[in-house]
Scaffold this motif. Structure first.
Motif, PDB file in Angstrom:
ATOM      1  N   ILE A  60       0.981  -0.859   0.204  1.00 38.02           N
ATOM      2  CA  ILE A  60       0.162   0.028  -0.058  1.00 38.02           C
ATOM      3  C   ILE A  60       0.739   1.289  -0.247  1.00 38.02           C
ATOM      4  CG2 ILE A  60      -1.804   1.072   1.186  1.00 38.02           C
ATOM      5  CD1 ILE A  60      -2.858  -1.506   2.239  1.00 38.02           C
TER       6      ILE A  60
ATOM      7  N   SER B  64       1.200   4.999  -2.087  1.00 41.84           N
ATOM      8  CA  SER B  64       1.201   6.440  -1.442  1.00 41.84           C
ATOM      9  C   SER B  64       2.168   7.248  -1.777  1.00 41.84           C
ATOM     10  CB  SER B  64       1.105   6.090   0.110  1.00 41.84           C
ATOM     11  OG  SER B  64       2.527   5.670   0.368  1.00 41.84           O
TER      12      SER B  64
ATOM     13  N   LEU C 182      -5.353   6.529   3.351  1.00 38.38           N
ATOM     14  CA  LEU C 182      -5.982   5.593   2.676  1.00 38.38           C
ATOM     15  C   LEU C 182      -7.041   6.480   1.830  1.00 38.38           C
ATOM     16  CD1 LEU C 182      -6.633   2.651   4.819  1.00 38.38           C
ATOM     17  CD2 LEU C 182      -4.843   2.978   3.266  1.00 38.38           C
TER      18      LEU C 182
ATOM     19  N   ILE D 292      -5.430   8.260  -1.194  1.00 39.01           N
ATOM     20  CA  ILE D 292      -4.930   7.382  -2.173  1.00 39.01           C
ATOM     21  C   ILE D 292      -6.024   7.078  -2.988  1.00 39.01           C
ATOM     22  CG2 ILE D 292      -3.966   4.946  -2.391  1.00 39.01           C
ATOM     23  CD1 ILE D 292      -2.644   5.042   0.298  1.00 39.01           C
ATOM     24  N   VAL D 293      -7.409   6.829  -2.408  1.00 39.88           N
ATOM     25  CA  VAL D 293      -8.390   6.417  -3.197  1.00 39.88           C
ATOM     26  C   VAL D 293      -8.832   7.671  -4.186  1.00 39.88           C
ATOM     27  CG1 VAL D 293     -10.748   5.787  -3.228  1.00 39.88           C
ATOM     28  CG2 VAL D 293      -9.328   4.536  -1.661  1.00 39.88           C
TER      29      VAL D 293
ATOM     30  N   SER E 290       0.497  -0.544  -9.508  1.00 41.80           N
ATOM     31  CA  SER E 290      -0.819  -0.959  -9.074  1.00 41.80           C
ATOM     32  C   SER E 290      -0.781  -2.565  -9.278  1.00 41.80           C
ATOM     33  CB  SER E 290      -1.929  -0.110  -9.884  1.00 41.80           C
ATOM     34  OG  SER E 290      -1.824   1.297  -9.529  1.00 41.80           O
TER      35      SER E 290
ATOM     36  N   LEU F 289     -10.793  -3.105   1.113  1.00 37.46           N
ATOM     37  CA  LEU F 289      -9.631  -2.353   0.740  1.00 37.46           C
ATOM     38  C   LEU F 289      -8.769  -2.551  -0.678  1.00 37.46           C
ATOM     39  CD1 LEU F 289      -7.620  -2.677   4.400  1.00 37.46           C
ATOM     40  CD2 LEU F 289      -8.672  -0.523   3.136  1.00 37.46           C
TER      41      LEU F 289
ATOM     42  N   LEU G 246      -8.678   0.245  -3.144  1.00 32.48           N
ATOM     43  CA  LEU G 246      -7.388   1.034  -3.601  1.00 32.48           C
ATOM     44  C   LEU G 246      -7.017   0.668  -4.920  1.00 32.48           C
ATOM     45  CD1 LEU G 246      -5.471  -0.313  -0.462  1.00 32.48           C
ATOM     46  CD2 LEU G 246      -5.906   2.102  -1.067  1.00 32.48           C
TER      47      LEU G 246
END
Length: 318
Positions: free
Chosen positions: A148, A152, A160, A163-164, A179, A241, A245
């Motif tokens: 993760i 970032s 979080l 990031i989204v 990704s 998540l 994400l």
């Protein structure tokens, strides 16, 4: 804290707490159908929980408070993650807790509490399950953090929600090398953390192959119900998540009824779809030998490191 975050936190709490047993039921039903069985129906996990929560808790002789409070710690940490993580809305009810390191620490705390409870029983199987769980978590938690964190780097924040939001603003990032590498690493992490095949078998009753089940053999009644409920909520949280994400479309960015309804629907559809894919894949997999599991987890950690390296290279100005 804002209105969107508060409303989202309430919706997420209800969805994860009430919907997680149904997710487990859907996954069991899919696996049963693929194996040629009728299955017990998607509502069976809820019926099992209702039965367990009505029963009296029995504490083994010689155990301490660690054994008694472990189910509460497991439930509490999972509920906090369910409230603050960006599942339905990009805003968080408690923005400071919706941080990568805080969320991973909360999830790890629940796992450690359950492992300590397994050790506290003093039984051979409890200690064996706890030692195996610690071996797995020692490789899983760094992978979760690093994979993760790779996302970032390009955002400049470990929040979080940020990031989204960044992925929503730049959809091309979904198919970037960063990704893709991070997604594969995170899938392996979810399989290991939630005790699914090939790392663990959630339906096994053979003590020598157990990991998660070995730690909770001494639990009964309400305590066992809480552990099983928390495990279902953790599975829902991890799949949520993974979905948001990497494929965050549909998540609410405004506190309007239409946006919130779309956010709820998108979360449910994505989590159920991932659960179906996970359970369908398990039909074609066999459980790995215990000594081969670290190799799989080490490979996922290597993928997460490659994702971080790629994120720094791609973030450099041309």
């Amino acid at each position: 804290m804002n209105a969107l975050g508060v409303i989202g936190g309430v919706l997420q709490f209800v969805l994860v707490v009430a919907g997680s047993p149904f997710l487990v039921g859907v996954m069991r039903q899919v696996r049963a159908r693929l194996e040629g069985r009728a299955g017990a129906g998607i509502g069976q996990p809820w019926r099992d929980l209702r039965k367990l929560l009505r029963k009296e808790s029995i504490t083994p002789r010689g155990t301490s408070e660690v054994f008694r409070i472990a189910p509460l710690v497991l439930v509490a940490t999972t509920v906090v993650v369910a409230i603050v993580a960006p599942f339905v809305t990009t805003a968080s009810a408690v923005d400071s807790v919706a941080d990568l390191f805080a969320v991973v620490a909360l999830l790890a705390l629940g796992t450690v509490a359950l492992a300590l409870a397994g050790l506290d029983t003093g039984t051979a199987f409890g200690g064996m399950g706890a030692s195996r769980e610690m071996t797995i978590i020692a490789l899983v938690e760094p992978t979760l953090l690093v994979s993760i964190f790779a996302l970032s780097v390009r955002v400049g924040s470990t929040n979080l929600g940020a990031i989204v939001t960044s992925t929503l603003q730049d959809p091309a990032r979904v198919i970037s090398p960063v990704s893709l590498l991070a997604a594969v690493a995170l899938v392996v992490v979810i399989i290991a953390e939630t005790g699914r095949l090939p790392v663990d078998n959630p339906s096994t009753h053979l003590e020598l192959t157990m990991v998660h089940e070995a730690m909770i053999l001494e639990y009964a009644g309400r305590d066992l119900g809480l552990v099983e409920w928390a495990s279902a909520m953790r599975l829902t949280a991890f799949l949520g998540l993974l979905a948001n994400l990497f494929v965050p479309w549909g998540i609410a960015t405004a506190a309007t009824p239409v946006a919130l309804l779309a956010g709820v629907a998108a979360f449910v559809i994505k989590v159920v779809l991932l659960g179906v894919l996970l359970s369908a894949g398990e039909v074609f997999l066999a459980k790995l030998r215990l000594f081969r599991v670290p190799e799989l987890l080490a490979g996922s950690f290597l993928l997460s490191l490659l994702a971080v390296t790629a994120s720094f290279f791609l973030a450099q100005p041309h």
